[in-house]
Design an enzyme around this catalytic site. Structure first.
Site, PDB file in Angstrom:
ATOM      1  N   SER A 260      14.492 -29.199-105.172  1.00 20.93           N
ATOM      2  CA  SER A 260      14.031 -27.880-104.743  1.00 20.93           C
ATOM      3  C   SER A 260      12.650 -27.938-104.092  1.00 20.93           C
ATOM      4  CB  SER A 260      13.969 -26.947-105.963  1.00 20.93           C
ATOM      5  OG  SER A 260      13.214 -25.800-105.633  1.00 20.93           O
TER       6      SER A 260
ATOM      7  N   HIS B 104       5.201 -17.410 -87.718  1.00 22.01           N
ATOM      8  CA  HIS B 104       4.569 -16.133 -87.351  1.00 22.01           C
ATOM      9  C   HIS B 104       5.264 -14.967 -88.055  1.00 22.01           C
ATOM     10  CE1 HIS B 104       2.472 -13.135 -85.131  1.00 22.01           C
ATOM     11  NE2 HIS B 104       3.559 -12.690 -84.560  1.00 22.01           N
TER      12      HIS B 104
ATOM     13  N   ASP C 173      -3.678  -6.995 -88.713  1.00 22.91           N
ATOM     14  CA  ASP C 173      -2.739  -6.100 -88.025  1.00 22.91           C
ATOM     15  C   ASP C 173      -1.590  -5.750 -88.971  1.00 22.91           C
ATOM     16  OD1 ASP C 173      -1.018  -8.337 -87.948  1.00 22.91           O
ATOM     17  OD2 ASP C 173      -1.743  -8.909 -85.961  1.00 22.91           O
TER      18      ASP C 173
ATOM     19  N   LYS D  25      -4.282  -2.808 -85.326  1.00 26.32           N
ATOM     20  CA  LYS D  25      -4.655  -3.471 -84.059  1.00 26.32           C
ATOM     21  C   LYS D  25      -3.678  -3.113 -82.948  1.00 26.32           C
ATOM     22  CE  LYS D  25      -3.567  -7.860 -83.201  1.00 26.32           C
ATOM     23  NZ  LYS D  25      -3.514  -9.316 -83.415  1.00 26.32           N
TER      24      LYS D  25
ATOM     25  N   GLY E 268       5.257 -38.093 -64.185  1.00 29.52           N
ATOM     26  CA  GLY E 268       4.903 -37.324 -65.389  1.00 29.52           C
ATOM     27  C   GLY E 268       6.016 -37.256 -66.416  1.00 29.52           C
TER      28      GLY E 268
HETATM   29  C1  R5P Z   1      -0.738 -11.742 -83.917  1.00 31.77           C
HETATM   30  O1  R5P Z   1       0.302 -11.152 -84.185  1.00 31.77           O
HETATM   31  C2  R5P Z   1      -1.162 -12.989 -84.607  1.00 31.77           C
HETATM   32  O2  R5P Z   1      -0.874 -12.947 -85.976  1.00 31.77           O
HETATM   33  C3  R5P Z   1      -2.648 -13.266 -84.410  1.00 31.77           C
HETATM   34  O3  R5P Z   1      -3.396 -12.208 -84.976  1.00 31.77           O
HETATM   35  C4  R5P Z   1      -3.013 -13.333 -82.963  1.00 31.77           C
HETATM   36  O4  R5P Z   1      -2.012 -13.943 -82.203  1.00 31.77           O
HETATM   37  C5  R5P Z   1      -4.322 -14.063 -82.785  1.00 31.77           C
HETATM   38  O5  R5P Z   1      -4.561 -14.223 -81.421  1.00 31.77           O
HETATM   39  P1  R5P Z   1      -6.019 -14.202 -80.825  1.00 31.77           P
HETATM   40  O6  R5P Z   1      -6.853 -15.148 -81.635  1.00 31.77           O
HETATM   41  O7  R5P Z   1      -5.848 -14.673 -79.394  1.00 31.77           O
HETATM   42  O8  R5P Z   1      -6.523 -12.792 -80.868  1.00 31.77           O
END
Ligand code: R5P
Length: 322
Positions: free
Chosen positions: A311, A136, A175, A198, A44
Site C-alpha cells: 500500500s 494541480h 484561490d 483570485k 534537434g
Molecule cells: C493556479 O491555479 C495555481 O495553483 C497557482 O496559484 C498559479 O498557477 C501560480 O502561478 P503564478 O506564480 O504564475 O501566479
C-alpha cells in the site's frame, strides 16, 4: 493490454530534467541509476538508447516537467518507446511535477485540455503506471486508464512549519481552486483556514479581490501547489499584509519559478518561501528567503512500495516521510 514479461528486478532511470533528485532516490533505494545514452541529431531530434538489458524488469523512469518542458516531455516519450520495445516488464513513470495540468478543462470554446493530452501521450508511448506528486487537481487521475499513485509533499512541508511558532497563525489558500489542498495542510498544522478570491484577467496575471476568513494580527502561511511567475504569491502576500497580517510565509510543492520569479520572490515581503525539489532551481537565489525541501526519500519509499505491491497510502499515515 500488454503481455508483461517477468524477470522481476527494479531498475531506475533518469531523464535529463532533474538528475540530482534521481540520484537522491537511487541512493535511498541503494541502487545505481541505469545507464542511458542520449544524443541530439543536428536538427534537434532526440536519440535515446538504454545501455543495458531491461527485459522483464520493473522499470522506473524519473522525469519531471521542468524547463525546457516540451523537450523533457518529448525525451520521456522517446525513453518510453525505447524501453517498451526493449521488452521491459512494468513501465512506471515517476513524474514529480505533472506539467500542462492547469489546462484541465475548456474554459472557453476552441481550447485544448492539455492535462488529458499528456496523459494520452504517456500511455500510448508505453507507460503502465504514473507516480506523481501534488497534481494541480486530483481529478486529473481520471484522465488515465492505468494506475496513478498520487502522492503529496504536504506532510514534509507541514513538518518543516511545525518547528515554528504557530500559536497565532492561519493557513491561506491563494484561490478558491486550492481550498482542498490548503485545508489538508491547515489540518496537519491544526490551524484555521482563510481563502483569497483570485481572478485571472489574463494568462499569468493574478488579481485578488476578497479575503474570506480572519487574517488581522495573525501570521499567515499561503499554501499552493505551484509557484510559476510568482505573480499569485506576491499579490497574495501584499493583500494579506494590507489586511493586517503580521508575518507572511508561503509554501508550495512545485517551484517552476519562470521568468523573473526568483528575483520577485527574493525581494518580496514574505518571511520565507518553502518549496519541494520536484523541479530543480537552476539559478542562484536568495537562500535566506527561499528554502527547498527534498521529497527524494518519499519518492524512494513510494517506488519500493509499488515494486513490493504494498500500500502506498500507508506511507501517509505516519510522520517518517522526510
Ligand atoms: C493556479 O491555479 C495555481 O495553483 C497557482 O496559484 C498559479 O498557477 C501560480 O502561478 P503564478 O506564480 O504564475 O501566479
Amino acid at each position: 493490454m500488454r503481455d508483461y514479461p517477468t524477470n522481476k528486478r527494479m531498475m531506475l532511470f533518469s531523464g535529463s530534467s532533474n538528475p540530482s533528485l534521481a540520484l537522491k532516490v537511487a541512493e535511498y533505494l541503494n541502487i545505481e541509476l541505469g545507464q542511458v545514452e542520449r544524443k541530439r541529431f543536428k536538427n534537434g531530434e532526440i536519440y535515446i538508447r538504454f545501455n543495458e538489458s531491461v527485459r522483464g524488469a520493473d522499470v522506473f523512469i524519473m522525469q519531471t516537467c521542468s524547463d525546457p518542458v516540451n523537450d523533457n516531455i518529448m525525451e520521456l516519450l522517446i525513453m518510453l518507446d525505447a524501453i517498451k520495445r526493449a521488452s521491459a516488464g512494468m513501465i512506471n513513470v515517476v513524474m514529480p511535477h505533472y506539467g500542462y495540468a492547469r489546462q484541465d478543462k475548456k474554459s472557453e470554446g476552441r481550447e485544448p485540455i492539455t492535462a488529458k493530452l499528456l496523459a494520452d501521450l504517456l500511455q500510448v508511448a508505453g507507460m503502465d503506471r504514473l507516480i506523481v506528486a501534488d497534481l494541480h487537481i486530483s481529478t486529473i487521475q481520471g484522465f488515465f486508464d492505468v494506475p496513478v499513485d498520487h502522492i503529496t509533499a504536504i506532510p514534509i512541508i507541514a513538518k518543516y512549519f511545525k518547528e515554528k511558532d504557530l500559536s497565532n497563525c492561519v493557513v491561506v489558500s491563494p484561490d478558491v481552486g486550492g481550498v482542498k489542498r490548503a485545508s489538508i495542510f491547515s489540518k496537519q498544522l491544526e490551524l484555521p483556514l482563510a481563502i483569497l478570491d483570485k481572478r485571472r484577467p489574463a494568462h499569468n496575471v493574478a488579481e485578488v479581490e476578497h479575503i474570506v476568513g480572519d487574517v488581522e494580527d495573525k501570521d499567515a502561511i499561503i499554501f499552493d501547489d505551484l509557484i510559476d511567475t510568482g505573480g499569485t504569491l506576491v499579490e497574495a502576500i501584499n493583500i494579506l499584509l494590507n489586511h493586517g497580517a503580521k508575518k507572511v510565509y508561503a509554501a508550495a510543492t512545485h517551484p517552476i519559478f519562470s521568468g523573473q520569479a526568483l528575483e520577485l520572490l527574493g525581494n518580496s515581503k514574505a518571511e520565507e518561501i518553502v518549496v519541494a525539489d520536484t523541479i530543480p532551481i537552476k539559478r542562484d537565489y536568495n537562500k535566506n528567503k527561499i528554502k527547498q525541501l527534498s521529497i527524494g526519500n518519499l519518492l524512494a519509499k513510494t517506488i519500493k512500495k509499488v515494486y513490493d505491491c504494498k500500500s502506498v497510502s500507508d506511507l501517509f499515515k505516519g510522520e517518517d516521510l522526510v
